[in-house]
Design a protein around this motif. Structure first.
Motif, PDB file in Angstrom:
ATOM      1  N   ASP A  14       0.655  -8.240   2.809  1.00 31.08           N
ATOM      2  CA  ASP A  14       1.652  -7.870   3.817  1.00 31.08           C
ATOM      3  C   ASP A  14       1.005  -7.510   5.152  1.00 31.08           C
ATOM      4  OD1 ASP A  14       3.771  -8.278   2.114  1.00 31.08           O
ATOM      5  OD2 ASP A  14       3.936  -6.164   1.514  1.00 31.08           O
ATOM      6  N   TYR A  18       2.246  -8.432   9.022  1.00 35.52           N
ATOM      7  CA  TYR A  18       2.527  -7.480  10.094  1.00 35.52           C
ATOM      8  C   TYR A  18       1.609  -7.678  11.303  1.00 35.52           C
ATOM      9  CZ  TYR A  18       5.602  -5.068   6.854  1.00 35.52           C
ATOM     10  OH  TYR A  18       6.626  -4.753   5.996  1.00 35.52           O
ATOM     11  N   SER A  47      -6.760   1.352   0.063  1.00 32.56           N
ATOM     12  CA  SER A  47      -5.664   2.275  -0.219  1.00 32.56           C
ATOM     13  C   SER A  47      -6.265   3.657  -0.435  1.00 32.56           C
ATOM     14  CB  SER A  47      -4.900   1.838  -1.471  1.00 32.56           C
ATOM     15  OG  SER A  47      -5.708   2.023  -2.624  1.00 32.56           O
ATOM     16  N   GLU A  79      -5.342   3.667   3.795  1.00 34.78           N
ATOM     17  CA  GLU A  79      -3.893   3.422   3.872  1.00 34.78           C
ATOM     18  C   GLU A  79      -3.154   4.250   2.814  1.00 34.78           C
ATOM     19  OE1 GLU A  79      -1.641  -0.466   2.679  1.00 34.78           O
ATOM     20  OE2 GLU A  79      -2.670  -0.820   4.589  1.00 34.78           O
ATOM     21  N   GLY A  80      -2.232   5.084   3.266  1.00 37.43           N
ATOM     22  CA  GLY A  80      -1.458   5.910   2.355  1.00 37.43           C
ATOM     23  C   GLY A  80      -1.795   7.385   2.499  1.00 37.43           C
ATOM     24  N   THR A 113      -3.808   5.169   8.125  1.00 28.98           N
ATOM     25  CA  THR A 113      -2.504   4.545   8.360  1.00 28.98           C
ATOM     26  C   THR A 113      -1.574   4.875   7.203  1.00 28.98           C
ATOM     27  OG1 THR A 113      -3.106   2.457   7.265  1.00 28.98           O
ATOM     28  CG2 THR A 113      -3.542   2.635   9.651  1.00 28.98           C
ATOM     29  N   ARG A 114      -0.262   4.842   7.478  1.00 31.06           N
ATOM     30  CA  ARG A 114       0.711   5.216   6.461  1.00 31.06           C
ATOM     31  C   ARG A 114       1.118   4.059   5.556  1.00 31.06           C
ATOM     32  NH1 ARG A 114       5.129   7.954  10.319  1.00 31.06           N
ATOM     33  NH2 ARG A 114       4.661   6.018  11.412  1.00 31.06           N
ATOM     34  N   SER A 115       0.984   2.823   6.049  1.00 31.36           N
ATOM     35  CA  SER A 115       1.541   1.686   5.328  1.00 31.36           C
ATOM     36  C   SER A 115       0.858   0.397   5.775  1.00 31.36           C
ATOM     37  CB  SER A 115       3.040   1.579   5.628  1.00 31.36           C
ATOM     38  OG  SER A 115       3.225   1.344   7.022  1.00 31.36           O
ATOM     39  N   PRO A 116       1.055  -0.713   5.027  1.00 32.30           N
ATOM     40  CA  PRO A 116       0.534  -2.007   5.476  1.00 32.30           C
ATOM     41  C   PRO A 116       1.041  -2.387   6.861  1.00 32.30           C
ATOM     42  CG  PRO A 116       1.186  -2.133   3.184  1.00 32.30           C
ATOM     43  CD  PRO A 116       1.655  -0.794   3.677  1.00 32.30           C
ATOM     44  N   GLU A 117       2.274  -2.013   7.179  1.00 30.72           N
ATOM     45  CA  GLU A 117       2.815  -2.319   8.506  1.00 30.72           C
ATOM     46  C   GLU A 117       1.999  -1.636   9.600  1.00 30.72           C
ATOM     47  OE1 GLU A 117       7.008  -2.128  11.050  1.00 30.72           O
ATOM     48  OE2 GLU A 117       6.866  -1.162   9.086  1.00 30.72           O
ATOM     49  N   GLN A 118       1.704  -0.363   9.426  1.00 32.64           N
ATOM     50  CA  GLN A 118       0.929   0.353  10.430  1.00 32.64           C
ATOM     51  C   GLN A 118      -0.506  -0.175  10.489  1.00 32.64           C
ATOM     52  OE1 GLN A 118       0.113   4.738  10.108  1.00 32.64           O
ATOM     53  NE2 GLN A 118       1.510   4.811  11.873  1.00 32.64           N
ATOM     54  N   THR A 119      -1.044  -0.558   9.343  1.00 35.50           N
ATOM     55  CA  THR A 119      -2.376  -1.157   9.315  1.00 35.50           C
ATOM     56  C   THR A 119      -2.398  -2.441  10.135  1.00 35.50           C
ATOM     57  OG1 THR A 119      -2.875  -0.233   7.136  1.00 35.50           O
ATOM     58  CG2 THR A 119      -4.161  -2.142   7.830  1.00 35.50           C
TER      59      THR A 119
END
Length: 215
Positions: A14, A18, A47, A79-80, A113-119
């Protein structure tokens, strides 16, 4: 359009979706080191759980050494929710803080980062910044002489380990990873070994975060 190179193993994640949504072109390539290249940055994506696992089994420091050998600016993306993952895994915060300080001293950056999107957005942003500064993408390769130097520098960054001791450990065990896996047998005073244990494993009975005790 700004360009990002994604390692073949990451190309169908993902994160790549993004990166594209953020406005960057993504090129698939098998990389020797790292997961993404954006400008002069080399990103290794982990992660929160994988980051903790890499501390526990000693992989983190060997990976950090390899990232540094690239000649680019290495950054580990976590991430997370790292601290929630640490609580779930029952890993003491000192082990995580000590590892973060150690790789920071080596010269490896950390980005949360909080999520794959933010990454994905962060990686595209790095590519855009590099494009504005007219910095082209360079594919990293490991140089043997540089790698040995970085391995020695890494080992010598641990409490009580000097350059000569680091050289002896590298000669005996062959790699920083194998050396760390056998750190209890290192020819060091008990006090130094105790500090190294706190950096690598943390002490569950110590509820205070005393960073000055690490180094």
């Amino acid at each position: 359009m700004s360009q990002v190179i994604a390692d073949s193993r990451e190309y169908r994640t993902d994160v790549v979706k993004y990166i594209k949504e953020a406005g960057c072109q993504v090129v698939q390539k098998q990389l020797e080191i790292g997961d993404y290249i954006a400008g002069y940055f080399l990103f290794e994506r982990k992660s929160a759980h994988d980051f903790i696992s890499s501390i526990v089994d000693g992989r983190l420091f060997d990976q950090a050494t390899r990232l540094l050998s690239s000649g680019q600016r290495p950054v580990i993306i976590i991430e997370g929710d790292l601290w929630r993952a640490a609580d779930m895994r029952e890993v003491h915060q000192n082990a995580i803080l000590g590892a973060e300080l150690a790789i920071a001293r080596m010269g490896v950056g950390i980005l949360y980062t909080r999520s794959p999107e933010q990454t994905g957005h962060a990686i595209c942003l790095a590519a855009r910044q590099a494009e504005r500064e007219d910095r082209g993408i360079r594919i990293p390769h490991i140089k043997g002489t540089d790698l040995r130097k970085l391995q020695i520098e890494f080992l010598s960054s641990l409490p009580g380990v000097g350059i000569k001791t680091a050289e002896q450990l590298l000669k005996k065990y062959g790699s920083p990873l194998k050396a760390i896996q056998n750190y209890r047998s290192w020819p060091l005073p008990d006090k130094a070994l105790a500090k190294i244990r706190r950096v690598l494993e943390g002490l569950q009975e110590d509820n205070e975060t005393d960073l000055s005790a690490f180094f």
